[in-house]
Motif scaffolding. Structure first.
Motif, PDB file in Angstrom:
ATOM      1  N   PRO A  42       0.797  -1.229   0.000  1.00 34.84           N
ATOM      2  CA  PRO A  42       0.000   0.000   0.000  1.00 34.84           C
ATOM      3  C   PRO A  42       0.830   1.280   0.000  1.00 34.84           C
ATOM      4  CG  PRO A  42      -0.033  -1.014   2.163  1.00 34.84           C
ATOM      5  CD  PRO A  42       0.641  -1.996   1.247  1.00 34.84           C
ATOM      6  N   ALA A  43       2.149   1.159   0.141  1.00 31.67           N
ATOM      7  CA  ALA A  43       3.003   2.347   0.066  1.00 31.67           C
ATOM      8  C   ALA A  43       3.296   2.752  -1.375  1.00 31.67           C
ATOM      9  CB  ALA A  43       4.318   2.110   0.813  1.00 31.67           C
ATOM     10  N   PHE A  44       3.059   1.840  -2.332  1.00 26.81           N
ATOM     11  CA  PHE A  44       3.274   2.172  -3.744  1.00 26.81           C
ATOM     12  C   PHE A  44       2.220   3.184  -4.198  1.00 26.81           C
ATOM     13  CE2 PHE A  44       5.234  -2.251  -4.581  1.00 26.81           C
ATOM     14  CZ  PHE A  44       6.501  -1.770  -4.303  1.00 26.81           C
ATOM     15  N   ASP A  45       2.657   4.137  -5.024  1.00 22.57           N
ATOM     16  CA  ASP A  45       1.723   5.096  -5.610  1.00 22.57           C
ATOM     17  C   ASP A  45       1.951   5.177  -7.111  1.00 22.57           C
ATOM     18  OD1 ASP A  45       4.075   6.487  -5.857  1.00 22.57           O
ATOM     19  OD2 ASP A  45       3.539   8.088  -4.450  1.00 22.57           O
ATOM     20  N   ASN A  46       1.247   6.081  -7.770  1.00 18.49           N
ATOM     21  CA  ASN A  46       1.381   6.272  -9.212  1.00 18.49           C
ATOM     22  C   ASN A  46       1.571   7.745  -9.532  1.00 18.49           C
ATOM     23  OD1 ASN A  46       0.923   3.540 -10.357  1.00 18.49           O
ATOM     24  ND2 ASN A  46      -1.054   3.733  -9.351  1.00 18.49           N
ATOM     25  N   GLU A  47       2.000   8.019 -10.754  1.00 18.90           N
ATOM     26  CA  GLU A  47       2.167   9.394 -11.215  1.00 18.90           C
ATOM     27  C   GLU A  47       0.869   9.953 -11.787  1.00 18.90           C
ATOM     28  OE1 GLU A  47       5.290   9.285 -14.042  1.00 18.90           O
ATOM     29  OE2 GLU A  47       6.852   8.836 -12.590  1.00 18.90           O
ATOM     30  N   TYR A  48      -0.204   9.192 -11.723  1.00 25.98           N
ATOM     31  CA  TYR A  48      -1.456   9.611 -12.351  1.00 25.98           C
ATOM     32  C   TYR A  48      -2.638   9.139 -11.513  1.00 25.98           C
ATOM     33  CZ  TYR A  48      -0.967   4.797 -13.942  1.00 25.98           C
ATOM     34  OH  TYR A  48      -0.778   3.434 -13.984  1.00 25.98           O
ATOM     35  N   LYS A 120      -4.512  11.470  -6.375  1.00 29.45           N
ATOM     36  CA  LYS A 120      -3.662  12.265  -5.502  1.00 29.45           C
ATOM     37  C   LYS A 120      -4.511  13.282  -4.740  1.00 29.45           C
ATOM     38  CE  LYS A 120       0.340  11.973  -8.592  1.00 29.45           C
ATOM     39  NZ  LYS A 120       1.331  12.749  -9.375  1.00 29.45           N
ATOM     40  N   LYS A 121      -4.395  13.262  -3.422  1.00 27.30           N
ATOM     41  CA  LYS A 121      -5.142  14.191  -2.589  1.00 27.30           C
ATOM     42  C   LYS A 121      -4.622  14.065  -1.160  1.00 27.30           C
ATOM     43  CE  LYS A 121      -8.631  17.183  -2.490  1.00 27.30           C
ATOM     44  NZ  LYS A 121      -8.689  18.402  -3.330  1.00 27.30           N
ATOM     45  N   TRP A 122      -4.802  15.130  -0.381  1.00 28.15           N
ATOM     46  CA  TRP A 122      -4.434  15.123   1.031  1.00 28.15           C
ATOM     47  C   TRP A 122      -2.955  14.777   1.237  1.00 28.15           C
ATOM     48  CZ3 TRP A 122      -8.957  11.691   0.218  1.00 28.15           C
ATOM     49  CH2 TRP A 122     -10.153  12.419   0.200  1.00 28.15           C
ATOM     50  N   ASN A 123      -2.115  15.375   0.407  1.00 30.22           N
ATOM     51  CA  ASN A 123      -0.660  15.214   0.505  1.00 30.22           C
ATOM     52  C   ASN A 123      -0.202  13.756   0.365  1.00 30.22           C
ATOM     53  OD1 ASN A 123      -0.151  18.010   0.980  1.00 30.22           O
ATOM     54  ND2 ASN A 123      -0.790  17.719   3.117  1.00 30.22           N
ATOM     55  N   GLY A 124      -0.939  12.999  -0.426  1.00 28.15           N
ATOM     56  CA  GLY A 124      -0.562  11.610  -0.635  1.00 28.15           C
ATOM     57  C   GLY A 124      -1.347  11.007  -1.785  1.00 28.15           C
ATOM     58  N   HIS A 181       1.778   7.866   1.818  1.00 27.99           N
ATOM     59  CA  HIS A 181       2.260   9.192   2.209  1.00 27.99           C
ATOM     60  C   HIS A 181       3.786   9.200   2.246  1.00 27.99           C
ATOM     61  CE1 HIS A 181       1.141  13.096   3.986  1.00 27.99           C
ATOM     62  NE2 HIS A 181       2.306  13.003   4.620  1.00 27.99           N
ATOM     63  N   ALA A 182       4.385  10.272   1.728  1.00 25.28           N
ATOM     64  CA  ALA A 182       5.838  10.414   1.732  1.00 25.28           C
ATOM     65  C   ALA A 182       6.307  11.024   3.043  1.00 25.28           C
ATOM     66  CB  ALA A 182       6.282  11.279   0.563  1.00 25.28           C
ATOM     67  N   LEU A 183       7.379  10.428   3.597  1.00 23.67           N
ATOM     68  CA  LEU A 183       8.047  10.980   4.769  1.00 23.67           C
ATOM     69  C   LEU A 183       9.430  11.427   4.334  1.00 23.67           C
ATOM     70  CD1 LEU A 183       7.136   8.319   7.498  1.00 23.67           C
ATOM     71  CD2 LEU A 183       5.993  10.496   7.025  1.00 23.67           C
ATOM     72  N   GLY A 184       9.556  12.694   3.998  1.00 21.06           N
ATOM     73  CA  GLY A 184      10.817  13.175   3.453  1.00 21.06           C
ATOM     74  C   GLY A 184      10.963  12.776   1.999  1.00 21.06           C
ATOM     75  N   SER A 185      12.201  12.718   1.535  1.00 25.13           N
ATOM     76  CA  SER A 185      12.469  12.471   0.116  1.00 25.13           C
ATOM     77  C   SER A 185      12.728  11.015  -0.224  1.00 25.13           C
ATOM     78  CB  SER A 185      13.678  13.307  -0.334  1.00 25.13           C
ATOM     79  OG  SER A 185      14.831  12.955   0.437  1.00 25.13           O
ATOM     80  N   ILE A 259      -6.357  -5.340   7.367  1.00 22.50           N
ATOM     81  CA  ILE A 259      -5.487  -4.188   7.116  1.00 22.50           C
ATOM     82  C   ILE A 259      -4.298  -4.625   6.285  1.00 22.50           C
ATOM     83  CG2 ILE A 259      -6.157  -2.931   9.196  1.00 22.50           C
ATOM     84  CD1 ILE A 259      -3.539  -3.881  10.475  1.00 22.50           C
ATOM     85  N   ASP A 260      -3.782  -3.694   5.493  1.00 26.07           N
ATOM     86  CA  ASP A 260      -2.515  -3.830   4.792  1.00 26.07           C
ATOM     87  C   ASP A 260      -1.582  -2.731   5.290  1.00 26.07           C
ATOM     88  OD1 ASP A 260      -3.854  -5.746   3.338  1.00 26.07           O
ATOM     89  OD2 ASP A 260      -3.898  -4.592   1.463  1.00 26.07           O
ATOM     90  N   LEU A 261      -0.305  -3.038   5.448  1.00 25.70           N
ATOM     91  CA  LEU A 261       0.694  -2.063   5.864  1.00 25.70           C
ATOM     92  C   LEU A 261       1.905  -2.183   4.948  1.00 25.70           C
ATOM     93  CD1 LEU A 261       0.551  -2.691   9.731  1.00 25.70           C
ATOM     94  CD2 LEU A 261      -0.516  -0.795   8.478  1.00 25.70           C
ATOM     95  N   GLY A 262       2.527  -1.047   4.602  1.00 25.61           N
ATOM     96  CA  GLY A 262       3.683  -1.094   3.724  1.00 25.61           C
ATOM     97  C   GLY A 262       4.619   0.080   3.899  1.00 25.61           C
ATOM     98  N   VAL A 263       5.867  -0.126   3.490  1.00 19.94           N
ATOM     99  CA  VAL A 263       6.867   0.938   3.521  1.00 19.94           C
ATOM    100  C   VAL A 263       7.820   0.749   2.344  1.00 19.94           C
ATOM    101  CG1 VAL A 263       8.383  -0.397   5.056  1.00 19.94           C
ATOM    102  CG2 VAL A 263       8.623   2.094   4.946  1.00 19.94           C
ATOM    103  N   VAL A 264       8.259   1.854   1.761  1.00 20.29           N
ATOM    104  CA  VAL A 264       9.247   1.865   0.677  1.00 20.29           C
ATOM    105  C   VAL A 264      10.368   2.819   1.071  1.00 20.29           C
ATOM    106  CG1 VAL A 264       9.683   2.371  -1.750  1.00 20.29           C
ATOM    107  CG2 VAL A 264       7.498   1.374  -1.075  1.00 20.29           C
ATOM    108  N   TYR A 265      11.612   2.362   0.927  1.00 14.08           N
ATOM    109  CA  TYR A 265      12.770   3.165   1.342  1.00 14.08           C
ATOM    110  C   TYR A 265      13.810   3.155   0.238  1.00 14.08           C
ATOM    111  CZ  TYR A 265      17.051   4.357   3.900  1.00 14.08           C
ATOM    112  OH  TYR A 265      18.248   4.916   4.304  1.00 14.08           O
ATOM    113  N   ASN A 266      14.287   4.349  -0.137  1.00 15.21           N
ATOM    114  CA  ASN A 266      15.350   4.504  -1.135  1.00 15.21           C
ATOM    115  C   ASN A 266      16.603   5.027  -0.450  1.00 15.21           C
ATOM    116  OD1 ASN A 266      12.590   5.313  -2.775  1.00 15.21           O
ATOM    117  ND2 ASN A 266      14.025   4.112  -4.003  1.00 15.21           N
TER     118      ASN A 266
END
Length: 460
Positions: A42-48, A120-124, A181-185, A259-266
């Motif tokens: 669920p941390a994955f998003d799209n550009e559209y 895209k809405k609500w900063n996420g 939702h993004a936490l920083g960059s 529930i689903d929980l997820g995180v993505v880290y670069n």
């Protein structure tokens, strides 16, 4: 109805029944701009933004599949130009039983996207999904097949102790609301809340069957129970045998939450680490429970056939055998004391851990995905290595190989991502063996396809 009857009867005796899990394609886990990737994390998003509507039945998103440690080639054999089961007298016990495992398992799944959207809405990034899901599985021990095939040895006193057998089917509609939702960059987190409306559930467990075969009679003593909701209407004979099974009432038979929980880290630009926990939750069902009869009864055994296609009735040898197998199974399992009951079922919780490395300005990436299902009917672990290609903004493709405790396979997926439209088609498990009728014979197979309409497209 005849096809369903064939699948159920042959499956229950020779495992021709049912991971992918009607699943979202694991092949697309690392392929960016696939609209449904958030189902796996669920941390994955799209550009559209996008919306899926069932304008064309099936094209809004469908996944069908089968997964197990045995395939149809373990139970179907060609004799004299005809397809027969391993219980046919023309198939030797050594040939049939040589391909049977200690515990034989197979599961079939369907997932159908009724409606979904992401925006895209609500900063996420937010997602809404309404999905029908169905999973049917069966697990049978080696001893059941040995008893069915070998029977009494040389007319002498023979005993079989048949271990646990299990059949289940779960069917529900899921409403999921998600936010990423993004936490920083370099970090994104995501979660989903799911309401589950249960449509139908069946779970039959035979803990053991003791078979005593003497010179004058054979007796059966067994223990276990079956739970079903009103989606199945089961009628019994006076001796406890199942007389008929029909479709019953489709209504709200259960409620659940997940529930689903997820995180993505670069950590650096070219490396992506991801972790998700999917389907953590339960369903509470209301229905009926029937126990297996607790008294020994006489049984005259499985009736092995040397069937041939009947030109007059048009009935194939395989259909004749499936009818006989169904009759034999009904005599083997007998029930008593049906009462109203409730049951709590855990969801098939899955943990995904991914590592992705990008090359050539993200035109090529290599990915390693570990998936472990730790809840539900059957646990399994899989490791998938993929190579993903995005030569242009409008097109992406992936090829992969996977290794699991249920076998190995390879897959591929194509993703067309033009402005205003997205379409994907592929398979995590591409079958390599087929019967002449075109039926796949391998133990792992699935097919996935989906379409979405895009808006608010980003050019970055």
């Amino acid at each position: 109805m005849k096809y369903i009857k064939y699948i159920l009867s042959v499956a229950a005796v020779s495992m021709c029944a049912v991971t992918l899990s009607g699943q979202t394609p694991h092949s697309g886990y690392f392929l960016e701009n696939m609209p449904g990737r958030h189902v796996l994390n669920p941390a994955f998003d799209n550009e559209y933004n996008y919306v899926n509507l069932p304008i064309v039945p099936g094209f809004s998103g469908i996944a069908v599949g089968m997964n197990g440690n045995v395939g149809l080639d373990n139970f179907l054999f060609k004799r004299n130009g005809e397809l027969v089961t391993g219980l046919n007298k023309a198939v030797s016990a050594e040939e049939f039983l040589g391909g049977i495992k200690n515990n034989n398992y197979m599961e079939a799944n369907v997932s159908y996207d009724i409606f979904s959207m992401g925006f895209k809405k609500w900063n996420g990034y937010n997602t809404i999904g309404l999905t029908f899901k169905s999973s049917t599985g069966i697990g049978l021990p080696y001893e059941l097949f040995d008893f069915a095939k070998t029977g009494q040895i040389g007319g002498e006193f023979t005993q079989y102790n048949i271990g646990k057998s299990k059949v289940h089917s779960t069917n529900y509609i899921e409403l999921a609301l998600g936010h990423s939702h993004a936490l920083g960059s370099n970090v994104k987190i995501g979660g989903k809340l799911k309401y589950i409306a249960g449509l139908g559930f069946a779970n039959a467990t035979v803990n053991n069957i003791d078979v005593t075969m003497g010179a004058e009679k054979w007796t059966i003593k067994e223990a276990g129970e079956m739970f079903t909701t009103d989606a199945l209407d089961i009628m019994y004979k006076d001796n406890g045998e199942i007389d008929e099974i029909d479709f019953g009432k489709i209504n709200l038979a259960g409620n659940g939450l997940g529930i689903d929980l997820g995180v993505v880290y670069n950590p650096i630009k070219s490396v992506e680490l991801s972790l998700s926990v999917i389907d953590l939750g339960f369903i509470s069902w209301k229905g009926n429970k029937a126990e297996l009869i607790d008294k020994a009864f006489e049984y005259d055994g499985f009736h092995h056939l040397v069937a041939q296609d009947d030109p007059e009735t048009g009935k194939s040898a395989l259909n004749q055998e499936s009818d006989q197998l169904e009759d034999d199974l009904r005599e083997l399992i007998r029930f008593q004391r049906q009462t109203t009951a409730s049951k709590i079922q855990s969801l098939a919780t899955t943990i995904n851990l991914g590592v992705k490395y990008c090359l050539l300005k993200d035109k090529i990436s290599l990915g390693l995905l570990s998936s472990n299902r730790v809840g539900g009917y059957k646990q399994w672990s899989e490791l998938m290595l993929s190579a993903d290609f995005t030569p242009a903004k409008w097109f992406g493709a992936t090829v992969n190989g996977s290794f699991s405790n249920l076998g190995s396979s390879f897959g591929a997926l194509l993703n067309f991502n033009t402005k205003g439209f997205n379409y994907y088609i592929g398979s995590d498990y591409i079958p390599t063996k087929y019967a002449k009728q075109g039926v796949p014979l391998t133990s792992k197979i699935n097919f996935v396809m989906g379409m979405a309409f895009k808006f608010g497209y980003s050019k970055k």
